[in-house]
Design a protein around this motif. Structure first.
Motif, PDB file in Angstrom:
ATOM      1  N   GLN A   1     -12.349  44.473 -16.307  1.00 11.56           N
ATOM      2  CA  GLN A   1     -11.273  44.003 -15.453  1.00 11.56           C
ATOM      3  C   GLN A   1     -11.394  44.628 -14.071  1.00 11.56           C
ATOM      4  OE1 GLN A   1      -7.874  45.335 -17.718  1.00 11.56           O
ATOM      5  NE2 GLN A   1      -7.874  43.504 -19.012  1.00 11.56           N
ATOM      6  N   PRO A   2     -10.804  44.008 -13.041  1.00 10.66           N
ATOM      7  CA  PRO A   2     -10.813  44.622 -11.705  1.00 10.66           C
ATOM      8  C   PRO A   2     -10.086  45.959 -11.730  1.00 10.66           C
ATOM      9  CG  PRO A   2     -10.151  42.313 -11.574  1.00 10.66           C
ATOM     10  CD  PRO A   2     -10.158  42.684 -13.029  1.00 10.66           C
ATOM     11  N   GLY A   3     -10.648  46.966 -11.049  1.00 13.58           N
ATOM     12  CA  GLY A   3     -10.010  48.267 -10.966  1.00 13.58           C
ATOM     13  C   GLY A   3      -9.068  48.352  -9.779  1.00 13.58           C
ATOM     14  N   PHE A   4      -8.351  49.479  -9.671  1.00 17.15           N
ATOM     15  CA  PHE A   4      -7.339  49.633  -8.625  1.00 17.15           C
ATOM     16  C   PHE A   4      -7.899  50.237  -7.339  1.00 17.15           C
ATOM     17  CE2 PHE A   4      -7.349  53.503 -11.141  1.00 17.15           C
ATOM     18  CZ  PHE A   4      -7.298  54.502 -10.198  1.00 17.15           C
ATOM     19  N   LEU A   5      -9.194  50.598  -7.335  1.00 21.03           N
ATOM     20  CA  LEU A   5      -9.786  51.237  -6.162  1.00 21.03           C
ATOM     21  C   LEU A   5     -10.496  50.251  -5.234  1.00 21.03           C
ATOM     22  CD1 LEU A   5     -11.269  54.489  -7.775  1.00 21.03           C
ATOM     23  CD2 LEU A   5      -9.169  54.265  -6.431  1.00 21.03           C
ATOM     24  N   GLY A   6     -10.320  48.965  -5.477  1.00 23.96           N
ATOM     25  CA  GLY A   6     -10.930  47.979  -4.598  1.00 23.96           C
ATOM     26  C   GLY A   6     -11.990  47.148  -5.295  1.00 23.96           C
ATOM     27  N   PRO A   7     -12.693  46.293  -4.542  1.00 24.51           N
ATOM     28  CA  PRO A   7     -13.626  45.328  -5.130  1.00 24.51           C
ATOM     29  C   PRO A   7     -14.842  45.947  -5.805  1.00 24.51           C
ATOM     30  CG  PRO A   7     -13.779  45.327  -2.725  1.00 24.51           C
ATOM     31  CD  PRO A   7     -12.592  46.149  -3.062  1.00 24.51           C
ATOM     32  N   ASP A   8     -15.144  47.202  -5.486  1.00 23.32           N
ATOM     33  CA  ASP A   8     -16.311  47.858  -6.093  1.00 23.32           C
ATOM     34  C   ASP A   8     -15.962  48.595  -7.385  1.00 23.32           C
ATOM     35  OD1 ASP A   8     -17.885  47.023  -3.934  1.00 23.32           O
ATOM     36  OD2 ASP A   8     -17.384  48.806  -2.762  1.00 23.32           O
ATOM     37  N   HIS A   9     -14.726  48.464  -7.839  1.00 21.44           N
ATOM     38  CA  HIS A   9     -14.247  49.205  -9.009  1.00 21.44           C
ATOM     39  C   HIS A   9     -13.929  48.239 -10.144  1.00 21.44           C
ATOM     40  CE1 HIS A   9     -10.768  51.800 -10.854  1.00 21.44           C
ATOM     41  NE2 HIS A   9     -11.878  51.898 -11.562  1.00 21.44           N
ATOM     42  N   THR A  10     -14.527  48.488 -11.307  1.00 23.42           N
ATOM     43  CA  THR A  10     -14.184  47.745 -12.512  1.00 23.42           C
ATOM     44  C   THR A  10     -13.777  48.732 -13.597  1.00 23.42           C
ATOM     45  OG1 THR A  10     -16.483  47.715 -13.272  1.00 23.42           O
ATOM     46  CG2 THR A  10     -15.728  45.812 -11.995  1.00 23.42           C
ATOM     47  N   ALA A  11     -13.015  48.243 -14.568  1.00 22.49           N
ATOM     48  CA  ALA A  11     -12.505  49.134 -15.615  1.00 22.49           C
ATOM     49  C   ALA A  11     -12.401  48.395 -16.938  1.00 22.49           C
ATOM     50  CB  ALA A  11     -11.147  49.690 -15.218  1.00 22.49           C
ATOM     51  N   ARG A  12     -12.616  49.130 -18.019  1.00 27.82           N
ATOM     52  CA  ARG A  12     -12.367  48.627 -19.366  1.00 27.82           C
ATOM     53  C   ARG A  12     -11.249  49.465 -19.976  1.00 27.82           C
ATOM     54  NH1 ARG A  12     -16.893  45.572 -21.329  1.00 27.82           N
ATOM     55  NH2 ARG A  12     -18.732  45.839 -20.004  1.00 27.82           N
ATOM     56  N   ALA A  13     -10.198  48.801 -20.439  1.00 24.58           N
ATOM     57  CA  ALA A  13      -9.117  49.488 -21.140  1.00 24.58           C
ATOM     58  C   ALA A  13      -9.514  49.616 -22.609  1.00 24.58           C
ATOM     59  CB  ALA A  13      -7.817  48.714 -20.988  1.00 24.58           C
ATOM     60  N   VAL A  14     -10.213  50.686 -22.933  1.00 21.71           N
ATOM     61  CA  VAL A  14     -10.740  50.887 -24.283  1.00 21.71           C
ATOM     62  C   VAL A  14      -9.601  51.087 -25.276  1.00 21.71           C
ATOM     63  CG1 VAL A  14     -12.326  52.255 -25.692  1.00 21.71           C
ATOM     64  CG2 VAL A  14     -12.821  51.898 -23.260  1.00 21.71           C
ATOM     65  N   ILE A  15      -8.609  51.900 -24.886  1.00 20.53           N
ATOM     66  CA  ILE A  15      -7.372  52.063 -25.655  1.00 20.53           C
ATOM     67  C   ILE A  15      -6.225  51.809 -24.696  1.00 20.53           C
ATOM     68  CG2 ILE A  15      -5.912  53.643 -26.963  1.00 20.53           C
ATOM     69  CD1 ILE A  15      -8.408  55.225 -27.688  1.00 20.53           C
ATOM     70  N   TYR A  16      -5.304  50.930 -25.091  1.00 17.83           N
ATOM     71  CA  TYR A  16      -4.189  50.624 -24.201  1.00 17.83           C
ATOM     72  C   TYR A  16      -3.050  49.998 -25.000  1.00 17.83           C
ATOM     73  CZ  TYR A  16      -1.509  48.730 -20.286  1.00 17.83           C
ATOM     74  OH  TYR A  16      -0.506  48.437 -19.406  1.00 17.83           O
ATOM     75  N   ASN A  17      -1.853  50.575 -24.868  1.00 17.49           N
ATOM     76  CA  ASN A  17      -0.637  50.007 -25.436  1.00 17.49           C
ATOM     77  C   ASN A  17      -0.742  49.786 -26.946  1.00 17.49           C
ATOM     78  OD1 ASN A  17       2.019  49.138 -25.166  1.00 17.49           O
ATOM     79  ND2 ASN A  17       1.426  46.995 -24.881  1.00 17.49           N
ATOM     80  N   GLU A  18      -1.260  50.783 -27.671  1.00 16.49           N
ATOM     81  CA  GLU A  18      -1.401  50.666 -29.126  1.00 16.49           C
ATOM     82  C   GLU A  18      -1.160  52.003 -29.803  1.00 16.49           C
ATOM     83  OE1 GLU A  18      -5.730  50.030 -30.183  1.00 16.49           O
ATOM     84  OE2 GLU A  18      -5.939  49.887 -28.009  1.00 16.49           O
ATOM     85  N   PHE A  19      -0.206  52.802 -29.262  1.00 14.22           N
ATOM     86  CA  PHE A  19      -0.073  54.185 -29.679  1.00 14.22           C
ATOM     87  C   PHE A  19       0.303  54.346 -31.148  1.00 14.22           C
ATOM     88  CE2 PHE A  19       2.296  58.243 -30.001  1.00 14.22           C
ATOM     89  CZ  PHE A  19       1.262  59.108 -29.671  1.00 14.22           C
ATOM     90  N   ALA A  20       1.047  53.406 -31.696  1.00 11.46           N
ATOM     91  CA  ALA A  20       1.407  53.506 -33.122  1.00 11.46           C
ATOM     92  C   ALA A  20       0.161  53.563 -33.995  1.00 11.46           C
ATOM     93  CB  ALA A  20       2.277  52.319 -33.531  1.00 11.46           C
TER      94      ALA A  20
END
Length: 293
Positions: free
Chosen positions: A19-38
């Motif tokens: 997914q696009p990251g928050f640092l601009g067009p050169d930044h991408t990110a994968r949310a490996v763990i997200y919103n699944e704390f249970a």
């Protein structure tokens, strides 16, 4: 009656999208763990951030955290704050606890890949005094056996013991396996554990279920007090994977922005403390709160 010993198998597999990251067009990110704390307790989230910055404009900056720990493993490049620069293979555990402000800044052109985990704190340690622990790659416990190169950053695993202090029992191990190499080791059966594949592919457990690059494989669990076996077999091109394993805390949490708490009203208090300058910056931590290994 003695608890039954189990061999860990993969319970679930996820392939987090880029997914696009928050640092601009050169930044991408994968949310490996997200919103699944249970399901993921004590792991709150894990981000796989990749930056291939092609200009000289600084990115990043100061931001607060409270109520948990950040656990950072730098796979490639450099990143730092006013007090310390992480280089490839370095590890950092920052106990935000009662609240801390830090700056992850990248100056100039840079290529960087960072795994950053948010780790829950035990309820009794939610508001612990902040501290930062830096473990350099060259000083991290490491061993090579039967085609497996192991670097241990946290906890005890495969005969290695990390100097990093833990509020929550946590194993973080970076393993590189030659083609066809096999790892056979033990973990406490109660630890919630997963493998995240960085390169190549691996097969897990007696049934040798396959896990490939950029996939996370959660392992099944056993009873408290029991020991479990973990078996990892590399594919024909070899593999690199990071093992995370931690003791669940079994406490509900409230998550909002950069803060974790036990109750919603505490979130408002944390934002108020930050806005009024009551959270110290990491650069002001004393010797008893900053550790270099």
């Amino acid at each position: 009656m003695e608890n039954q010993r189990i061999t860990r198998r993969i319970a679930s597999i996820k392939t987090p999208p880029v997914q696009p990251g928050f640092l601009g067009p050169d930044h991408t990110a994968r949310a490996v763990i997200y919103n699944e704390f249970a399901h993921s307790d004590p792991f709150i989230l894990l981000m796989d951030d990749f930056l291939d910055k092609k200009d000289d404009k600084p990115v990043g900056g100061p931001h607060p955290h409270a109520g948990f720990e950040t656990v950072s493993l730098l796979l490639e490049g450099e990143i730092g704050d006013e007090t310390h620069t992480m280089k490839q293979g370095d590890f950092q555990m920052m106990t935000a606890g009662s609240g801390i402000v830090h700056s992850e800044t990248i100056e100039g052109r840079s290529r960087m890949r960072l795994l950053q985990l948010w780790l829950n704190l035990p309820k009794a340690d939610r508001w612990a005094e902040p501290r930062v622990q830096d473990l350099a790659f060259d000083n991290a416990p490491a061993a090579e056996k039967n085609g497996v190169r192991m670097v241990l950053y946290s906890g005890s695993f495969a005969g290695l013991h990390s100097p990093v202090k833990n509020h929550v029992p946590l194993v973080v191990a970076d393993m590189r396996l030659q083609p066809g190499a096999r790892l056979n080791e033990t973990l406490p059966a109660s630890y919630n554990a997963f493998l995240y594949v960085i390169e190549g592919e691996i097969r897990i457990g007696d049934d040798e279920q396959n896990l490939r690059s950029n996939q996370i494989g959660w392992l099944d669990r056993g009873e408290a007090g029991a020991i479990s076996d973990i078996s990892v077999l590399a594919g024909n091109v070899g593999a690199r994977a990071v093992l995370y394993a931690g003791e669940p805390q079994h406490d509900e949490i409230v998550s909002y922005g950069p803060f974790i708490s036990d109750h919603q009203d505490e979130i408002k208090g944390l934002y108020n403390d930050f806005r009024h300058g009551k959270m110290k910056h990491v650069s002001t931590l004393g010797d008893g709160q900053r550790f270099h290994y």
